[in-house]
Write an enzyme that holds these catalytic residues in place. Structure first.
Site, PDB file in Angstrom:
ATOM      1  N   GLN A 128      -0.766 -15.105  34.428  1.00 15.45           N
ATOM      2  CA  GLN A 128      -2.072 -14.865  33.810  1.00 15.45           C
ATOM      3  C   GLN A 128      -2.989 -14.183  34.820  1.00 15.45           C
ATOM      4  O   GLN A 128      -3.062 -14.594  35.982  1.00 15.45           O
ATOM      5  CB  GLN A 128      -2.731 -16.159  33.333  1.00 15.45           C
ATOM      6  CG  GLN A 128      -4.005 -15.875  32.528  1.00 15.45           C
ATOM      7  CD  GLN A 128      -4.788 -17.122  32.162  1.00 15.45           C
ATOM      8  OE1 GLN A 128      -5.319 -17.811  33.025  1.00 15.45           O
ATOM      9  NE2 GLN A 128      -4.868 -17.405  30.871  1.00 15.45           N
ATOM     10  N   CYS A 180     -12.151 -17.817  30.533  1.00 11.38           N
ATOM     11  CA  CYS A 180     -12.698 -18.515  31.699  1.00 11.38           C
ATOM     12  C   CYS A 180     -14.226 -18.583  31.612  1.00 11.38           C
ATOM     13  O   CYS A 180     -14.894 -17.547  31.516  1.00 11.38           O
ATOM     14  CB  CYS A 180     -12.281 -17.802  32.984  1.00 11.38           C
ATOM     15  SG  CYS A 180     -12.976 -18.564  34.466  1.00 11.38           S
ATOM     16  N   ALA A 232      -3.430 -28.746  28.116  1.00  7.30           N
ATOM     17  CA  ALA A 232      -4.070 -28.553  29.418  1.00  7.30           C
ATOM     18  C   ALA A 232      -4.418 -29.899  30.050  1.00  7.30           C
ATOM     19  O   ALA A 232      -3.608 -30.502  30.738  1.00  7.30           O
ATOM     20  CB  ALA A 232      -5.304 -27.672  29.261  1.00  7.30           C
ATOM     21  N   ASN A 247      -5.472 -24.413  21.281  1.00  2.99           N
ATOM     22  CA  ASN A 247      -5.668 -25.096  22.556  1.00  2.99           C
ATOM     23  C   ASN A 247      -6.921 -25.949  22.485  1.00  2.99           C
ATOM     24  O   ASN A 247      -7.956 -25.488  22.030  1.00  2.99           O
ATOM     25  CB  ASN A 247      -5.770 -24.053  23.678  1.00  2.99           C
ATOM     26  CG  ASN A 247      -6.130 -24.648  25.031  1.00  2.99           C
ATOM     27  OD1 ASN A 247      -6.907 -24.071  25.772  1.00  2.99           O
ATOM     28  ND2 ASN A 247      -5.587 -25.801  25.363  1.00  2.99           N
ATOM     29  N   GLY A 248      -6.797 -27.205  22.931  1.00  7.25           N
ATOM     30  CA  GLY A 248      -7.966 -28.071  23.001  1.00  7.25           C
ATOM     31  C   GLY A 248      -7.690 -29.485  22.530  1.00  7.25           C
ATOM     32  O   GLY A 248      -7.264 -29.697  21.393  1.00  7.25           O
ATOM     33  N   PRO A 261      -2.405 -22.407  31.654  1.00  2.00           N
ATOM     34  CA  PRO A 261      -2.724 -21.987  33.026  1.00  2.00           C
ATOM     35  C   PRO A 261      -3.816 -22.897  33.588  1.00  2.00           C
ATOM     36  O   PRO A 261      -4.879 -23.009  32.987  1.00  2.00           O
ATOM     37  CB  PRO A 261      -3.232 -20.548  32.853  1.00  2.00           C
ATOM     38  CG  PRO A 261      -2.832 -20.140  31.471  1.00  2.00           C
ATOM     39  CD  PRO A 261      -2.768 -21.387  30.657  1.00  2.00           C
ATOM     40  N   LYS A 265      -5.564 -14.830  25.952  1.00  2.00           N
ATOM     41  CA  LYS A 265      -6.139 -16.151  25.712  1.00  2.00           C
ATOM     42  C   LYS A 265      -7.645 -16.017  25.587  1.00  2.00           C
ATOM     43  O   LYS A 265      -8.300 -15.438  26.461  1.00  2.00           O
ATOM     44  CB  LYS A 265      -5.800 -17.109  26.858  1.00  2.00           C
ATOM     45  CG  LYS A 265      -6.179 -18.560  26.592  1.00  2.00           C
ATOM     46  CD  LYS A 265      -5.638 -19.468  27.696  1.00  2.00           C
ATOM     47  CE  LYS A 265      -5.830 -20.934  27.338  1.00  2.00           C
ATOM     48  NZ  LYS A 265      -7.242 -21.321  27.328  1.00  2.00           N
TER      49      LYS A 265
END
Length: 761
Positions: A431, A463, A626, A602-603, A356, A503
């Site tokens: 999301q 976030c 991302a 993720n990353g 997202p 997430k």
């Protein structure tokens, strides 16, 4: 190089050219910008006179044109520095370290981590830098000006023949133009000549919803003579196989889904939209919490009695304990709802996921990534309260393209998912973020009721933005794990057949990760599970971003920690039926729909090498991409083919053209739609310019954290696409969208103190 992509494999750190092939997009017919790119690419220009504006400025500031020494030329590779071939490095006033630091700061600033006034802005009227007082509120410190006709055409005339318009309810008091010929001559800007002067929307859909406002209107209009001898301007429809497509009809490949009606949004705004499941569940939760708080207060009062003998106090406590047990049995009520049977989903190595992405993760960009091989997509993060209130801007985030409703890839080699039916699955998920259980639960019921094409509803708990964090949403929920568990259980109870996912980040502070503890609660259940019949909250998948909130992008993602959390989830999945509590049998409806919890990392995923390395070593089911996708969206194509792709400058510009076409189909080809497309194109170019072409790298693999010295491309177009000067991004946009409107402004995201969320990875 014109129109060809070189594919590279990566055998033990050596570069190897494997194959060349023609790109179907590289020679797109009728594409004015691509023809220009081919012309530019033929001019191999090593001297500074042919460099883009940004590169020339840097050269002039340096005062000389000598190549600077590159560690890669001696076979070295410095950590954090992109290994550019010596012949492509330009001597610059900016040192490698300062360039790296600036780019790293840009990632933080794009998340509103830095607080400074806009110092760099494009204005189509003056080009001067302007300092303004800091505006309050969300996203108000970035000013994009306006892209509108000098005098607008009345909506009663927009899609009608000249001599038979609808009646305007305002009559002579209407502030918009009613004279069509006067509007076309005096108030509307001249038609564009890009795309062969043919409207891309009309070409794709068969009709153009912008009607007379379209900047390509001459491609779908004509003047005809009526029976009484009058001249009349009319709009044309594009014939397809002999059939005429009526205005507003959707051509093949251009349909959108999850378009919520105006009436539904009005009902939400007026609080007329009913959410019986969410209301019942929220009432039960509030009652339980009130009872629990009263009980804790009573216990505290009883334990504070002074001057009471120990034996007497102990005897009294036993009586109180028995009374509490009896009272608990009498007062306990089952939750009003239990999770319904969920649709089975699947995540595996063959399903790379597009993260997202707020602002950049719009429908045209997701559509572009799907065309390049992305298998799972998510909407931009939507706040729950504006959804509940029916705000149009928030509901617009739920729109998806029909390509996102197709099933993702599935291989029988992956883990077996009981009764999984690929045909019933789709790519697109929503999301949301929330700071209170009732908001998340109500928003989930509304979403699943109004949007029939949702794969999952994902809760954002990662976030890092201050405005979101301070409200108690996003990564703030990482420190309120009991509250988070309640939110997920409530969402799971009201979402019908749509699975719930979450997430998260490693934690909120550096050196104090708590994601492992949280993951344990998400799969096994925490203290809150006693009120819900035991077991975890039933999430179908967990995605972990390997950074803390405090860390932002100053360090690499911690894939070692991701691997530790993946091991816990894999242990849970391997135990299966053995997880049943001997004291109380678990409710199967509260367990993951697919019989297992999928775990994604993720990353810092920037290549197929990173992707498959994370799957193999960290033992995650899939990887969410991302920033890597923003910089080079063909990363999904590389993952599918298992090798690097050296995209030529022509091919990369063809992707820009493809994005512009998708943007015009989404936002329209009128003045406003073109301005909106330009704005979001520039947002994407603010990331894509950071791509360093494979052909000028001295060593592989490339790294997302590496920052290059100033470099020149293999031709002028490649240098232009790599320019960090936002004025060069404007130049690229003008290849397809023509000159910007006189009132259009663009402030680079990293130069502005705004509420905007960059990629989560």
């Amino acid at each position: 190089m014109g129109g060809k992509a070189k594919r590279f494999s990566y055998p033990q750190g050596e570069d190897e050219q494997v194959l060349s092939h023609e790109s179907p997009l590289a020679h797109s017919s009728g594409a004015h910008g691509v023809k220009l790119s081919e012309k530019l690419e033929r001019s191999e220009s090593p001297d500074a006179s042919h460099q883009s504006r940004a590169k020339r400025i840097k050269l002039e500031d340096a005062g000389n044109f000598k190549l600077q020494s590159n560690p890669a030329s001696q076979g070295e590779r410095r950590n954090g520095v992109a290994p550019i071939k010596p012949e492509s490095v330009i001597s610059s006033a900016f040192t490698i370290d300062s360039t790296r630091g600036s780019a790293a700061a840009n990632d933080d600033a794009a998340e509103a981590a830095a607080h400074h006034e806009p110092s760099n802005a494009y204005s189509s009227t003056s080009g001067s830098t302007k300092r303004k007082e800091r505006a309050k509120g969300q996203n108000t410190s970035r000013n994009f000006g306006s892209s509108r006709d000098q005098v607008g055409l009345c909506s009663t005339r927009t899609n009608k023949p000249e001599l038979s318009p609808d009646e305007c309810p305002f009559g002579d008091r209407c502030k918009f133009e009613h004279d069509l010929r006067k509007y076309l001559k005096e108030w509307k800007r001249e038609d564009l000549t890009t795309f062969g002067a043919v409207c891309p929307v009309w070409d794709a859909k068969g009709s153009c919803d912008s009607g007379w406002k379209c900047r390509f209107v001459r491609s779908h209009m004509k003047e005809r003579e009526t029976e009484d001898g009058k001249k009349e301007l009319v709009l044309l429809e594009k014939p397809t196989n002999g059939d005429v497509i009526k205005p507003g009809a959707m051509g093949s490949g251009s349909r959108t889904v999850n378009d919520v009606s105006t009436q539904s949004k009005t009902d939400l705004m007026k609080r007329k939209f009913r959410t019986p499941k969410a209301d019942a569940w929220t009432h039960w939760l509030e009652t339980r919490e009130k009872y629990s708080n009263n009980r804790q207060a009573a216990n505290s009062k009883n334990s504070a009695g002074d001057g009471v003998e120990d034996e007497e106090k102990e005897s009294g406590n036993k009586i109180i304990d028995r009374q509490e047990q009896d009272e608990n049995r009498a007062c306990y009520t089952e939750p009003p709802l239990r999770p319904a049977e969920k649709r089975k989903v699947y995540f595996g190595p063959e399903t790379p996921v597009l993260a997202p992405l707020t602002t950049q993760g719009n429908l045209p960009f997701r559509r572009l990534c799907v065309s390049l091989g992305a298998q799972i997509t998510y909407s931009e993060m939507a706040m729950s309260l504006p959804l509940i209130q029916g705000q149009k801007s928030e509901w617009a985030l739920m729109r998806a393209h029909e390509s996102e409703t197709t099933p993702p890839a599935y291989s029988s080699k992956g883990p077996i998912v009981g009764l999984y039916e690929k045909a019933n699955d789709l790519k697109f998920g929503a999301q949301i973020a929330a700071n209170k259980p009732w908001q998340a639960v109500k928003a989930t019921e509304i979403l699943t009721g109004l949007c029939p094409h949702l794969r999952v509803v994902d809760l954002n708990c990662g976030c890092p933005i201050d405005l979101v964090y301070r409200s108690g949403a996003g990564s703030a929920l990482l420190d309120m794990q009991g509250k988070l568990e309640k939110i997920l259980r409530g969402m799971n109870a009201v979402s019908g057949e749509v699975p719930i996912t979450v997430k998260i980040r490693m934690g909120t502070k550096d050196g104090r990760p708590n994601a492992l503890k949280l993951v344990d609660k998400l799969v096994y259940g925490g203290f809150e599970s006693e009120d819900f019949g035991g077991g975890g909250p039933g999430v179908a998948a967990i995605t972990l971003h390997g950074r803390s909130r405090q860390q932002r992008y100053t360090k690499r993602a911690d894939w070692g920690y991701i691997a530790d959390c993946a091991a816990l989830v894999n242990e849970f999945n391997s135990q299966g039926d053995a997880l049943v509590d001997t004291a109380k049998e678990l409710d199967e409806r509260a367990q993951p729909a697919s019989g297992r919890v999928f775990f994604l990392g993720n990353g810092d995923c920037y290549s197929h090498v990173d992707y498959f390395d994370h799957i193999e070593k960290a033992k995650v089911d899939s990887v969410m991409v991302a920033r890597g996708a923003l910089i080079k969206p063909w990363i999904f194509e590389e993952i599918e083919k298992g090798q690097y792709l050296d995209k030529s400058a022509t091919e990369r510009l063809a992707l820009v053209e493809q994005y512009v076409r998708y943007g015009l189909e989404t936002w329209g080809s009128d003045e406003w739609g073109i301005g909106t497309t330009r704005r979001f194109l520039l947002e994407w170019l603010s990331f894509s310019h950071r791509y360093v072409p494979m052909g000028i790298l001295a060593h592989l693999p490339p790294s997302l954290q590496d920052r290059p010295p100033t470099w020149r491309g293999r031709n002028e177009l490649e240098t232009l696409l790599g320019s960090a000067n936002y004025r060069d991004w404007i130049k690229i946009s003008e290849m397809f969208l023509g000159p910007a409107h006189k009132d259009f402004r663009f402030e680079p995201k990293h130069k502005s103190n705004n509420y905007d969320i960059e990629a989560e990875g």
